[in-house]
Enzyme design. Structure first.
Site, PDB file in Angstrom:
ATOM      1  N   GLU A  11      81.075  74.038  66.067  1.00 36.66           N
ATOM      2  CA  GLU A  11      82.262  74.725  65.537  1.00 36.66           C
ATOM      3  C   GLU A  11      83.342  74.711  66.605  1.00 36.66           C
ATOM      4  O   GLU A  11      83.590  75.711  67.279  1.00 36.66           O
ATOM      5  CB  GLU A  11      81.930  76.160  65.090  1.00 36.66           C
ATOM      6  CG  GLU A  11      83.092  76.765  64.308  1.00 36.66           C
ATOM      7  CD  GLU A  11      82.906  78.227  63.946  1.00 36.66           C
ATOM      8  OE1 GLU A  11      81.789  78.628  63.579  1.00 36.66           O
ATOM      9  OE2 GLU A  11      83.907  78.964  64.049  1.00 36.66           O
ATOM     10  N   HIS A  13      87.292  73.573  67.367  1.00 32.71           N
ATOM     11  CA  HIS A  13      88.473  73.337  66.535  1.00 32.71           C
ATOM     12  C   HIS A  13      89.580  72.567  67.247  1.00 32.71           C
ATOM     13  O   HIS A  13      89.717  72.623  68.457  1.00 32.71           O
ATOM     14  CB  HIS A  13      89.028  74.666  66.047  1.00 32.71           C
ATOM     15  CG  HIS A  13      88.036  75.461  65.261  1.00 32.71           C
ATOM     16  ND1 HIS A  13      87.461  74.992  64.094  1.00 32.71           N
ATOM     17  CD2 HIS A  13      87.475  76.684  65.469  1.00 32.71           C
ATOM     18  CE1 HIS A  13      86.616  75.911  63.617  1.00 32.71           C
ATOM     19  NE2 HIS A  13      86.600  76.933  64.436  1.00 32.71           N
ATOM     20  N   HIS A 163      83.398  77.943  56.810  1.00 25.46           N
ATOM     21  CA  HIS A 163      84.071  78.669  57.899  1.00 25.46           C
ATOM     22  C   HIS A 163      85.015  79.702  57.275  1.00 25.46           C
ATOM     23  O   HIS A 163      85.515  79.485  56.169  1.00 25.46           O
ATOM     24  CB  HIS A 163      84.854  77.646  58.734  1.00 25.46           C
ATOM     25  CG  HIS A 163      85.504  78.205  59.953  1.00 25.46           C
ATOM     26  ND1 HIS A 163      86.737  78.816  59.930  1.00 25.46           N
ATOM     27  CD2 HIS A 163      85.069  78.251  61.228  1.00 25.46           C
ATOM     28  CE1 HIS A 163      87.039  79.210  61.162  1.00 25.46           C
ATOM     29  NE2 HIS A 163      86.049  78.881  61.966  1.00 25.46           N
ATOM     30  N   ASP A 283      83.108  77.843  69.165  1.00 31.63           N
ATOM     31  CA  ASP A 283      84.364  78.253  68.510  1.00 31.63           C
ATOM     32  C   ASP A 283      85.578  78.033  69.417  1.00 31.63           C
ATOM     33  O   ASP A 283      86.546  78.788  69.375  1.00 31.63           O
ATOM     34  CB  ASP A 283      84.304  79.718  68.038  1.00 31.63           C
ATOM     35  CG  ASP A 283      85.068  79.939  66.739  1.00 31.63           C
ATOM     36  OD1 ASP A 283      85.820  79.041  66.318  1.00 31.63           O
ATOM     37  OD2 ASP A 283      84.913  81.018  66.144  1.00 31.63           O
TER      38      ASP A 283
HETATM   39 ZN    ZN Z   1      85.895  78.920  64.106  1.00 30.88          ZN
END
Ligand code: ZN
Length: 321
Positions: A11, A13, A163, A283
């Site tokens: 995850e 981004h 998500h 993240d």
């Molecule tokens: Zn995320």
């Protein structure tokens, strides 16, 4: 200290030039924190790879950050921007093909176009799955118009990473409490509910080979499995399911540690979902990649579990070979 494990993180981004989040999308962030996030999202080559090296992450699976195209009302524009960002990501993956993989961005406002784009992303661009940022204009994935999308996921044998995204309508419980919106709490409620809609609407019974990934240690669901089964069993609809909700979740779902760096929920997820069903993620750039890495390397789990969480589960789920 460099890691002994070449971790895979799922995850992670970025943002394409057309889909950089607006200030309204992320208004709850402290402006100082937001500045460094905004700088990191479109960057691939230097800071990101350096941070991955320091954190002992060999492969990052990159996804367009929320809200992406999910909240766009103009379906034709959403389709165009999704294609454009997938092409953009493909060019960036080629900068470091050994270090990056990609999740497709899809405009489910047009389901047929989204299915075609998913096929293009997987079969032509080499992406390993798709990441959807919550409801598409308020439409959740259990709704009947999305059946072809589930069929395409099964056909291609790629996972859907569900998500959080923008929540269009809040329940009364959030009235007057904007501090509970976003990652603090409302995204968890919305995303866990989205997953449970798929279970109770029997989407996963109709699509037995569909595979899902939830971030944030499963959005609280691993902790709730027993109660879900217990209370569903005293409802008419829950009794009519082909199996208890926990069995459906365990069959179709894996979870990542993104944004949760604490041993207790990790051990709960491992015990409730199984050793094979938990994968490391950070993240980036919303969370501290180094903190996440230092934590997982020292978490109170067995070394066999650590290797599964940090690498081998992701290799299996993403078919990395
Ligand atoms: Zn995320």
């Amino acid at each position: 200290m460099p890691s002994i494990i070449n971790k895979i993180a799922l995850e992670e981004h970025f943002s394409g030039p057309d889909l950089q989040p607006s200030i309204n999308d992320v208004a709850f962030f402290d402006p100082q924190v937001l500045g460094s996030i905004e700088a990191a999202l479109p960057e691939f080559a230097e800071q990101r790879l350096l941070a991955m090296d320091r954190a002992g992450i060999s492969i990052a699976v990159l996804s367009q950050t929320a809200p992406g195209v999910q909240a766009m009302e103009d379906a034709a524009l959403a389709v165009e921007l999704a294609q454009r960002v997938n092409d953009f990501l493909h060019t960036r993956l080629e900068l470091a093909p050994a270090r990056f993989r990609g999740f497709a961005c899809l405009a489910l406002q047009n389901v047929e176009a989204a299915c075609n784009e998913l096929k293009r992303c997987v079969l032509e661009l080499g992406f390993v799955g798709v990441l959807i940022n919550g409801a598409t204009n308020g439409a959740y994935l259990d709704e009947p118009q999305f059946a072809p999308f589930w069929h395409t996921l099964e056909q291609l044998d790629v996972p859907l990473y569900l998500h959080p995204g923008l929540v269009s309508e809040h329940s009364q419980a959030f009235r007057g409490h904007p501090e509970l919106e976003g990652a603090v709490w409302s995204w968890t409620c919305d995303t866990a509910t989205h997953m449970l809609r798929l279970v109770f609407a029997r989407v996963l019974e109709r699509h037995p080979r569909a595979r899902l990934i939830l971030g944030h240690m499963g959005e609280t669901l691993p902790y709730m499995l027993w109660r879900l089964d217990s209370r569903a069993a005293v409802t008419t609809l829950g009794r009519s399911l082909s199996q208890p909700p926990s069995e459906t979740l365990k069959r179709h779902l894996t979870v990542t540690t993104s944004g949760v760096c604490a041993d207790a929920p990790l051990r709960c997820a491992l015990e409730a979902m199984g050793d094979h069903a938990v994968m490391f993620s950070t993240d980036y750039p919303y969370e501290d990649i180094q903190l996440a890495s230092d934590w997982i390397e020292n978490a109170a789990i067995s070394e066999a579990q650590r290797i599964k969480v940090c690498r081998s589960n992701a290799q299996r789920v993403l078919r990395l070979g």
